[in-house]
Motif scaffolding. Structure first.
Motif, mmCIF file in Angstrom:
data_model
loop_
_atom_site.group_PDB
_atom_site.id
_atom_site.type_symbol
_atom_site.label_atom_id
_atom_site.label_comp_id
_atom_site.label_asym_id
_atom_site.label_seq_id
_atom_site.Cartn_x
_atom_site.Cartn_y
_atom_site.Cartn_z
ATOM 1 N N GLY A 5 0.914 -1.386 -0.411
ATOM 2 C CA GLY A 5 -0.351 -0.125 -0.348
ATOM 3 C C GLY A 5 1.324 1.123 -0.135
ATOM 4 N N ASP A 6 1.490 1.754 0.528
ATOM 5 C CA ASP A 6 2.878 2.461 0.517
ATOM 6 C C ASP A 6 4.406 2.281 0.931
ATOM 7 O OD1 ASP A 6 3.713 2.012 3.247
ATOM 8 O OD2 ASP A 6 1.784 2.867 3.818
ATOM 9 N N ASP A 7 5.230 2.932 0.281
ATOM 10 C CA ASP A 7 6.498 2.609 0.982
ATOM 11 C C ASP A 7 6.828 2.215 2.266
ATOM 12 O OD1 ASP A 7 6.786 3.303 -1.826
ATOM 13 O OD2 ASP A 7 7.279 5.259 -1.009
ATOM 14 N N GLN A 8 6.401 2.367 2.867
ATOM 15 C CA GLN A 8 6.868 2.211 4.664
ATOM 16 C C GLN A 8 6.914 0.223 4.273
ATOM 17 O OE1 GLN A 8 9.149 4.104 5.617
ATOM 18 N NE2 GLN A 8 8.345 4.131 7.681
ATOM 19 N N GLN A 9 5.169 0.066 4.793
ATOM 20 C CA GLN A 9 4.741 -1.115 4.253
ATOM 21 C C GLN A 9 5.717 -2.359 2.955
ATOM 22 O OE1 GLN A 9 0.452 -2.069 2.813
ATOM 23 N NE2 GLN A 9 0.770 -3.960 3.815
ATOM 24 N N ARG A 35 7.305 -2.076 -10.302
ATOM 25 C CA ARG A 35 7.522 -0.969 -9.071
ATOM 26 C C ARG A 35 8.088 -0.624 -7.554
ATOM 27 N NH1 ARG A 35 2.301 0.257 -5.764
ATOM 28 N NH2 ARG A 35 2.153 2.111 -5.326
ATOM 29 N N ARG A 36 8.772 0.299 -7.659
ATOM 30 C CA ARG A 36 9.483 0.413 -6.399
ATOM 31 C C ARG A 36 10.946 -0.141 -6.420
ATOM 32 N NH1 ARG A 36 4.641 -0.521 -3.192
ATOM 33 N NH2 ARG A 36 3.304 1.851 -2.648
#
Length: 192
Positions: free
Chosen positions: A35-39, A69-70
């Motif tokens: 869901g986000d970069d921290q996760q 992605r990422r």
């Protein structure tokens, strides 16, 4: 549910049913679908902390996939996790000392305690004998707390300095943690 169009034989576990992806591929997929970069960072770090993956495992998967992605986040986090930063707080700590221009400590340095058991030091500035331990919530259990204190006492008895921070301080009050780390390093002879 997520689907992929790029799944090589190296990414699929060859035994058992149902068919499933290999651990390194699963971690890369989980990080890119997070869901986000921290996760995403937490998924990568957990894979190394739990010794599900090691070394270049994630890099090899990312190299095979054309559109991850990422990509940079996964590769950077995997490099830090392979070097011993096994939690979000430890990754945040590493970023903090890099931004401050401090020397990089050894991470997950192995040492034996007074009972002969192998222990892992979160961060060890070996040249100056300064340890930094970053404690998550599990360290609040009285038995874990006493084990931490006993290990800390062992280190103090041989002359090393030990700094302990709860994980939330690294995230919420990084300047305070940094001041204490700088103070300990300077007191131990670091002149940077």
């Amino acid at each position: 549910m997520h689907r992929t169009t790029t799944l090589t034989d190296r990414d699929v576990l060859a035994v058992g049913q149902p068919r499933r992806t290999m651990p390194a591929r699963s971690i890369v997929d989980g990080a890119q679908w997070a869901g986000d970069d921290q996760q995403a960072r937490a998924i990568v770090a957990a894979g190394f902390q739990q010794r599900i993956v090691a070394g270049d495992d994630l890099h090899l998967v990312v190299e095979r996939l054309p559109r991850v992605r990422r990509r940079q986040l996964i590769l950077a986090t995997a490099a830090d996790a392979a070097g011993g930063a096994h939690s979000l707080a430890e990754l945040d700590f590493l970023g903090l000392i890099r931004r401050a221009g401090l020397p990089e400590p050894n991470r997950q340095k192995v040492r034996c305690d007074s009972t002969g058991r192998r222990r892992y030091l979160d961060a060890y500035f070996e040249q100056w004998g300064v340890h930094v331990e970053i404690d998550g919530g599990q360290h609040l259990d009285p038995r874990a707390w006493w084990a931490d204190m006993r290990r800390q006492n062992d280190l103090w008895m041989v002359g090393d300095r030990v700094l302990r921070f709860p994980a939330w301080v690294i995230r919420a009050h990084p300047d305070e943690a940094l001041r204490q780390i700088l103070g300990a390093l300077r007191a131990a002879g670091w002149s940077g």
